[in-house]
Design an enzyme around this catalytic site. Structure first.
Site, PDB file in Angstrom:
ATOM      1  N   HIS A 271     -22.013 -40.445  -4.863  1.00  0.00           N
ATOM      2  CA  HIS A 271     -21.767 -41.736  -4.182  1.00  0.00           C
ATOM      3  C   HIS A 271     -20.652 -42.547  -4.872  1.00  0.00           C
ATOM      4  CE1 HIS A 271     -25.164 -40.938  -1.639  1.00  0.00           C
ATOM      5  NE2 HIS A 271     -25.994 -40.940  -2.661  1.00  0.00           N
TER       6      HIS A 271
ATOM      7  N   ASP B 205     -26.342 -34.964   1.996  1.00  0.00           N
ATOM      8  CA  ASP B 205     -27.337 -35.855   1.397  1.00  0.00           C
ATOM      9  C   ASP B 205     -28.638 -35.944   2.199  1.00  0.00           C
ATOM     10  OD1 ASP B 205     -28.620 -37.787  -0.107  1.00  0.00           O
ATOM     11  OD2 ASP B 205     -27.086 -39.318   0.067  1.00  0.00           O
TER      12      ASP B 205
HETATM   13 ZN   LIG Z   1     -29.075 -38.261  -2.988  1.00  0.00          ZN
END
Ligand SMILES: [Zn+2]
Length: 442
Positions: A266, A317
């Protein structure tokens, strides 16, 4: 020796090559030659555009069960997480394997040939270990083998609910008996065939500095990939600065996590110094654009990271979307929407993030059509409505026109996994997904 002849293939750059002979032996490419006008005798012909296999560098397989089930209410990452915990609470090793097998088969159909599974659902209800304490991780490895894709099991250390908050409720299934318990359990995983083992630090919320140092050293000793969620949430980033006087990435740096084998997942709320720090350490960053937009996380400073020399890769994800081409496209188009300019990332840069740089983050020598590398590749059909009229000579045709639905063929280690849109071993992927998701959502 197996020989293919690709009518068009992406060998790097913004243009594609025509008439490319691919030869593989013992799972690796032995020959990659462009400019061959006609298929050699005995070669299998690949119509469409052939690309290296896509790397899914960040996955939580079981989150797939939540797809399209959380949109009827307002909220944030944190309210979504409560729903995700309900699913986690219902999984046992067998259900976990069945769900992951179906999800990895969906990934194969979409063109992913390797997955990095950020695995933290280790133990039984109440945190009681199974007879084999790695039973849940082994279920994921089996699932990937059945679905025909490579897996890097990123066994995740997760020791507390938050700074000063112990694990509670379903989180107790994620924990080990301290970091020493994590080391002991994970060290029992090193003998698995056909899967790579890596390590992960769930986040600076869930792992204290001392434990993060132990996990980092464990990975460093084995030259294994090391991943961590970093600054996904504004709240996580700001709390770290407020309480520790340091950003999450700074804390991980002090724990010795950063280096070329490190991937920050991220990085949505990185500040400028974080970007410089990660670049200086030679680390990578995994963007998960379709999840970050689904959860309302924000848009990470990916253009700044790339400009600083940070290697970017991509992950699906939460599997709100399983589409490597959408993920790659999002890196550019989300940046356009927030940065008010076009063309920050070239098609070449987007495809490298989706292939070779993702494979490197997972420890696989793959993601390029080049002699010596693993013979993992996919074919994107050019005969559908989405790609009709596009230029097969442009890499942009794959990344700005096609979707996962255009992937026709997938080969892993020289062996076909998907042929003409059909998964050779799982067969009915739709049925497998419906049954496995149905079993955990009730
Ligand atoms: Zn994750």
């Amino acid at each position: 020796v197996t020989t293919w002849w690709a009518r068009h293939a992406w060998l790097g750059g913004n243009a594609t090559a025509a008439g490319v002979v691919l030869e593989a032996e013992a799972g690796r490419f032995t020959r990659v030659d462009p400019g061959v006008a006609a298929p050699p005798a005995g070669a299998r012909v690949l119509e469409g555009l052939t690309l290296p296999g896509f790397a899914n560098a960040h996955s939580h397989a079981f989150h797939r069960a939540l797809r399209a089930r959380t949109h009827d209410r307002p909220g944030s990452f944190w309210s979504w997480r409560d729903l995700m915990y309900e699913v986690a609470d219902r999984l046992d090793p067998d259900g976990y394997r069945r769900l992951a097998r179906a999800v990895y088969a969906e990934m194969a159909l979409a063109g992913y040939t390797a997955v990095g599974e950020f695995h933290y659902l280790h133990h039984g209800p109440g945190g009681v270990p199974y007879d084999d304490p790695n039973q849940m991780g082994l279920a994921l490895v089996e699932a990937a083998a059945e679905a025909g894709i490579r897996i890097t099991l990123l066994d995740t250390c997760y020791l507390r609910g938050d700074v000063d908050t112990p694990l509670a409720g379903v989180q107790r299934r994620f924990g080990d008996a301290g970091v020493d318990g994590w080391v002991e359990r994970v060290s029992g995983l090193t003998e698995i065939d056909g899967a790579a083992i890596g390590a992960a630090i769930h986040s600076v919320r869930a792992v204290d500095a001392k434990a993060a140092a132990v996990v980092s050293a464990w990975a460093g000793d084995r030259a294994a990939p090391l991943h961590a969620h970093v600054s996904e949430q504004r709240r996580e980033h700001e709390t770290s600065v407020k309480r520790c006087g340091r950003t999450p990435l700074q804390l991980l740096d002090r724990a010795g996590a950063l280096g070329p084998a490190f991937t920050a997942v991220h990085g949505t709320h990185f500040d400028e110094k974080d970007v410089e720090r990660l670049a200086a350490a030679g680390g990578g960053c995994c963007a998960c654009p379709t999840t970050e937009r689904d959860l309302g996380d924000g848009i990470g400073p990916f253009a700044a990271l790339a400009a600083a020399g940070v290697r970017l890769c991509l992950g699906s994800d939460s599997h709100a979307v399983v589409d490597p081409l959408e993920e790659a496209r999002a890196l550019e188009v989300d940046g356009r929407a927030s940065g008010e300019r076009r063309g920050v990332f070239t098609p070449d840069a987007l495809l490298r993030a989706a292939t070779v740089d993702g494979m490197a983050a997972l420890g696989w020598d793959s993601g390029r059509l080049a002699p010596g590398t693993r013979a993992d590749f996919v074919v994107v059909g050019l005969d559908g409505a989405r790609t009709a009229g596009c230029d097969p000579g442009q890499a942009a045709t794959a990344v700005f026109a096609a979707t996962a639905a255009d992937v026709t063929d997938v080969v892993v280690g020289g062996r076909p996994v998907v042929e003409a849109g059909h998964h050779r071993t799982v067969g009915d992927v739709v049925g497998a997904l419906s049954a496995a998701v149905g079993a955990v959502v009730g």
